[in-house]
Motif scaffolding. Structure first.
Motif, mmCIF file in Angstrom:
data_model
loop_
_atom_site.group_PDB
_atom_site.id
_atom_site.type_symbol
_atom_site.label_atom_id
_atom_site.label_comp_id
_atom_site.label_asym_id
_atom_site.label_seq_id
_atom_site.Cartn_x
_atom_site.Cartn_y
_atom_site.Cartn_z
ATOM 1 N N ALA A 1 0.685 -1.242 0.020
ATOM 2 C CA ALA A 1 0.063 -0.044 0.040
ATOM 3 C C ALA A 1 0.963 1.223 -0.106
ATOM 4 N N GLU A 2 1.814 1.283 0.673
ATOM 5 C CA GLU A 2 2.858 2.328 0.735
ATOM 6 C C GLU A 2 3.803 2.607 -0.504
ATOM 7 N N ALA A 3 4.085 1.447 -1.143
ATOM 8 C CA ALA A 3 4.808 1.604 -2.320
ATOM 9 C C ALA A 3 3.912 1.980 -3.349
ATOM 10 N N ALA A 4 2.563 1.761 -3.383
ATOM 11 C CA ALA A 4 1.753 2.101 -4.342
ATOM 12 C C ALA A 4 1.130 3.642 -4.179
ATOM 13 N N ARG A 5 1.112 4.042 -3.184
ATOM 14 C CA ARG A 5 0.758 5.089 -2.595
ATOM 15 C C ARG A 5 -0.947 5.274 -2.613
ATOM 16 N N LEU A 6 -1.515 4.315 -2.338
ATOM 17 C CA LEU A 6 -2.973 4.343 -2.315
ATOM 18 C C LEU A 6 -3.733 5.500 -1.558
ATOM 19 N N ALA A 7 -4.415 6.123 -2.328
ATOM 20 C CA ALA A 7 -4.998 7.415 -1.855
ATOM 21 C C ALA A 7 -6.589 7.152 -1.822
ATOM 22 N N SER A 8 -7.095 6.172 -2.278
ATOM 23 C CA SER A 8 -8.608 5.745 -2.426
ATOM 24 C C SER A 8 -8.736 4.332 -2.566
ATOM 25 N N PRO A 9 -10.180 4.135 -2.612
ATOM 26 C CA PRO A 9 -10.815 2.636 -2.804
ATOM 27 C C PRO A 9 -10.246 2.416 -4.281
ATOM 28 N N GLU A 10 -10.758 3.173 -5.255
ATOM 29 C CA GLU A 10 -10.324 3.336 -6.334
ATOM 30 C C GLU A 10 -8.732 2.885 -6.943
ATOM 31 N N ASP A 11 -7.978 3.379 -6.202
ATOM 32 C CA ASP A 11 -6.750 3.072 -6.411
ATOM 33 C C ASP A 11 -6.295 1.289 -6.297
ATOM 34 N N VAL A 12 -7.229 0.782 -5.343
ATOM 35 C CA VAL A 12 -6.826 -0.690 -5.211
ATOM 36 C C VAL A 12 -7.285 -1.211 -6.389
ATOM 37 N N ARG A 13 -8.436 -0.883 -7.130
ATOM 38 C CA ARG A 13 -9.065 -1.437 -8.090
ATOM 39 C C ARG A 13 -8.298 -1.456 -9.363
ATOM 40 N N THR A 14 -7.494 -0.417 -9.517
ATOM 41 C CA THR A 14 -6.672 -0.255 -10.659
ATOM 42 C C THR A 14 -5.201 -0.747 -10.705
ATOM 43 N N GLN A 15 -5.040 -1.252 -9.698
ATOM 44 C CA GLN A 15 -3.685 -1.767 -9.383
ATOM 45 C C GLN A 15 -3.513 -3.150 -10.666
ATOM 46 N N ASP A 16 -2.334 -3.520 -10.776
ATOM 47 C CA ASP A 16 -2.053 -4.691 -11.820
ATOM 48 C C ASP A 16 -1.837 -5.960 -10.858
ATOM 49 N N HIS A 17 -1.866 -5.910 -9.759
ATOM 50 C CA HIS A 17 -1.610 -7.020 -8.873
ATOM 51 C C HIS A 17 -2.361 -6.719 -7.676
ATOM 52 N N ALA A 18 -2.646 -7.780 -6.906
ATOM 53 C CA ALA A 18 -3.258 -7.775 -5.597
ATOM 54 C C ALA A 18 -2.360 -6.771 -4.446
ATOM 55 N N VAL A 19 -3.408 -5.949 -3.544
ATOM 56 C CA VAL A 19 -2.740 -5.409 -2.671
ATOM 57 C C VAL A 19 -2.537 -5.927 -1.211
ATOM 58 N N VAL A 20 -3.495 -6.754 -1.129
ATOM 59 C CA VAL A 20 -3.528 -7.576 0.216
ATOM 60 C C VAL A 20 -2.839 -8.898 -0.167
ATOM 61 N N ALA A 21 -1.920 -9.506 0.433
ATOM 62 C CA ALA A 21 -1.213 -10.389 -0.027
ATOM 63 C C ALA A 21 -0.029 -11.064 0.994
ATOM 64 N N PHE A 22 0.353 -12.488 0.810
ATOM 65 C CA PHE A 22 1.423 -12.891 1.617
ATOM 66 C C PHE A 22 2.847 -12.544 0.943
ATOM 67 N N SER A 23 3.747 -12.296 1.825
ATOM 68 C CA SER A 23 5.057 -12.206 1.402
ATOM 69 C C SER A 23 5.638 -13.408 0.324
ATOM 70 N N ARG A 24 6.599 -13.024 -0.359
ATOM 71 C CA ARG A 24 7.146 -14.477 -1.405
ATOM 72 C C ARG A 24 7.518 -15.654 -0.491
ATOM 73 N N ASP A 25 8.050 -15.204 0.931
ATOM 74 C CA ASP A 25 8.826 -16.425 1.555
ATOM 75 C C ASP A 25 7.404 -17.179 2.282
ATOM 76 N N MET A 26 6.301 -16.707 2.664
ATOM 77 C CA MET A 26 5.140 -17.154 3.037
ATOM 78 C C MET A 26 4.591 -17.917 2.018
ATOM 79 N N VAL A 27 4.410 -17.416 0.718
ATOM 80 C CA VAL A 27 3.814 -18.113 -0.413
ATOM 81 C C VAL A 27 4.497 -19.619 -0.774
ATOM 82 N N GLU A 28 6.133 -19.267 -0.481
ATOM 83 C CA GLU A 28 6.608 -20.592 -0.538
ATOM 84 C C GLU A 28 6.449 -21.715 0.344
#
Length: 392
Positions: free
Chosen positions: A275-302
Motif C-alpha cells: 500500500a505504501e509503495a503504491a501510494r494508495l489514496a482511495s478505494p479506486e486505487d486498489v481496483r486499478t492496480q495490476d496486482h493484489a494489494v492484500v497478499a502474503f510475502s514471497r517467503d510465506m507463499v513458498e
C-alpha cells in the motif's frame, strides 16, 4: 497493553459512499449498508445449511471436524481482525467472508466435481458462480426482489475476491455472471476492494490451519510428522519446547494458533508495504492496480505451497478421504440422473417448476436442488430414493 485501532486507511471502503443496491431501498437507521448485508447473509437459508456441509470430512463422520459453517465463521473472524488492523471496513470484509462458501454443494469439492460432470452440456457448475446466484436469485425472502439485494461492493467482493474474472467469462458455467453484469456493471476486469482481498487471504489462513488441525485429529498423520514441514514445523517445535510435558492435543492447538498468528502478521506487513509503495489514496486505487494489494510475502507463499503439498499427499488423497469422496460422487450422480429422468419424484414445488422448463432449464433446477442439500440430507434423500428398506 491494549491494542491500538489504527485510523481508517485512505484506501478503505466508506459505507456512506456505497454505490448502493440494484433495487433501491431506504437505508437502515441502525446499521451501515455493509453491516446490513452481513445480517442478511446470516439470516439466509443457505447460510444455515452450511452447518452440515463438509470441508474435507463428510459431516456425519464426527462432531469435531470443521463444516462449511464453522469454516466461514473462522474466516470471518480472521477477516475482521485483518481489516481492523489495516484500517479497512471490517463489516464489509466480514460480510464477504461469511458469504464466500454459500454456493458449495454437499460433500465439498467432490460434490462440485460431480455436479460439473453432470451439468456438462447444460452450462456447467462452479461454486463461486453458485454463491453469486444464491445471493442474487435463489434466496427468496423479500416481496420486491429475488436474492438478498446486497450492495454493489459486497457483490463485487463475492465474485472477485480472488482477483479479476474476465478470463472466466467464456466458460458456460459463468454465463449467469455475464448476464447479471450486463444489467449491473461489477467491473469484472479489475481487482475488488481491499476488504474483499482480505476475505480471500483470511480463507487461505483459516483452511490451511484447520486442515492441519483436523488431519491430526482424524489420525491421518501424526503431530511429530509435521516437524519437517515448512510453515507449521517450526511452530510445532516451539510449542513442544515451551511445553514439553503438555498433552499432544494441546500442543497441536498451540502450534496451529501460532501458525495463524504468523500468517496474519505476514499479511499485515506485506499489505502495508504494498500500500505504501503504491501510494494508495482511495478505494479506486486498489481496483486499478495490476496486482493484489492484500497478499502474503514471497517467503510465506513458498512455505504455504510446501504445506499444501504435504496436505495433498497425506490428507486430501488419503484412502479414507478418497473412499468418502467416491461414495459422495455416486450419491450425487445417481440422484441427478434420476431427477432428470423422473422429475415427478422431486418435491412438489420443484416438480412444478421443472415442468415449466426445457431440458437445460430442468437440469439447472435439479442442480440447484442438489447443490442446496446438506451432506446429511443428501445421504438420506439418496437412501429414500434407492433403498427399498426406506419407505417414507
Amino acid at each position: 497493553m491494549a491494542a491500538t485501532i489504527p485510523p481508517r486507511a485512505a484506501y478503505a471502503e466508506d459505507p456512506s459512499k456505497s454505490r448502493g443496491r440494484k433495487v433501491a431501498e431506504a437505508e437502515s437507521l441502525t446499521r451501515t449498508p455493509f453491516a446490513r448485508d452481513r445480517d442478511r447473509i446470516i439470516h439466509a437459508t443457505a447460510f444455515r445449511r452450511l452447518k452440515e456441509k463438509t470441508q474435507v470430512f463428510v459431516a456425519h463422520e464426527g462432531d469435531h471436524f470443521r463444516t462449511r459453517l464453522t469454516h466461514s465463521l473462522e474466516v470471518a473472524q480472521i477477516a475482521r481482525s485483518l481489516a481492523t488492523a489495516l484500517g479497512l471496513d471490517a463489516d464489509l470484509a466480514e460480510t464477504i467472508a461469511l458469504a464466500h462458501d454459500l454456493g458449495h454443494p454437499p460433500f465439498g469439492h467432490a460434490g462440485e466435481d460431480e455436479l460439473q460432470i453432470q451439468m456438462q452440456g447444460y452450462g456447467g457448475f462452479d461454486h463461486n458462480v453458485q454463491t453469486f446466484r444464491v445471493v442474487t436469485k435463489l434466496e427468496r425472502r423479500y416481496p420486491r426482489f429475488d436474492g438478498l439485494n446486497l450492495t454493489w461492493e459486497t457483490l463485487e467482493g463475492i465474485i472477485k475476491h480472488n482477483g479479476p474474472v474476465t478470463d472466466k467469462l467464456d466458460r458456460p458455467s459463468w454465463s449467469a455472471i455475464t448476464e447479471f453484469d450486463a444489467e449491473y456493471d461489477l467491473r469484472l476486469g479489475g481487482w475488488a476492494s481491499a476488504e474483499a482481498q482480505v476475505a480471500a487471504l483470511a480463507d487461505d489462513i483459516a483452511y490451511n490451519n484447520h486442515d492441519v488441525d483436523d488431519g491430526v485429529n482424524a489420525g491421518l498423520f501424526y503431530l511429530k510428522e509435521l516437524l519437517d514441514v515448512p510453515l507449521i514445523g517450526p511452530h510445532v517445535a516451539s510449542a513442544f519446547a515451551d511445553y514439553p510435558d503438555c498433552d499432544h492435543g494441546i500442543i497441536r492447538l498451540e502450534a496451529v494458533r501460532r501458525m495463524i498468528g504468523a500468517m496474519v502478521e505476514d499479511v499485515l506487513a506485506e499489505t502495508r508495504r504494498r500500500a505504501e509503495a503504491a501510494r494508495l489514496a482511495s478505494p479506486e486505487d486498489v481496483r486499478t492496480q495490476d496486482h493484489a494489494v492484500v497478499a502474503f510475502s514471497r517467503d510465506m507463499v513458498e512455505d504455504l505451497s510446501a504445506l499444501r503439498t504435504f496436505l495433498m499427499e497425506r490428507m486430501y488423497r488419503h484412502w479414507r478421504v478418497n473412499r468418502t469422496r467416491s461414495q459422495a460422487r455416486r450419491i450425487l450422480a445417481e440422484m441427478f440422473q434420476l431427477f432428470m429422468a423422473e422429475p415427478d419424484v422431486l418435491p412438489t414445488e420443484w416438480f412444478v417448476r421443472a415442468q415449466q422448463r426445457d431440458e437445460a432449464g430442468r437440469a439447472r433446477l435439479v442442480c440447484d436442488y442438489i447443490a442446496g442439500m446438506t451432506d446429511r440430507f443428501a445421504i438420506e434423500e439418496h437412501r429414500k430414493l434407492f433403498h427399498l428398506d426406506v419407505w417414507n
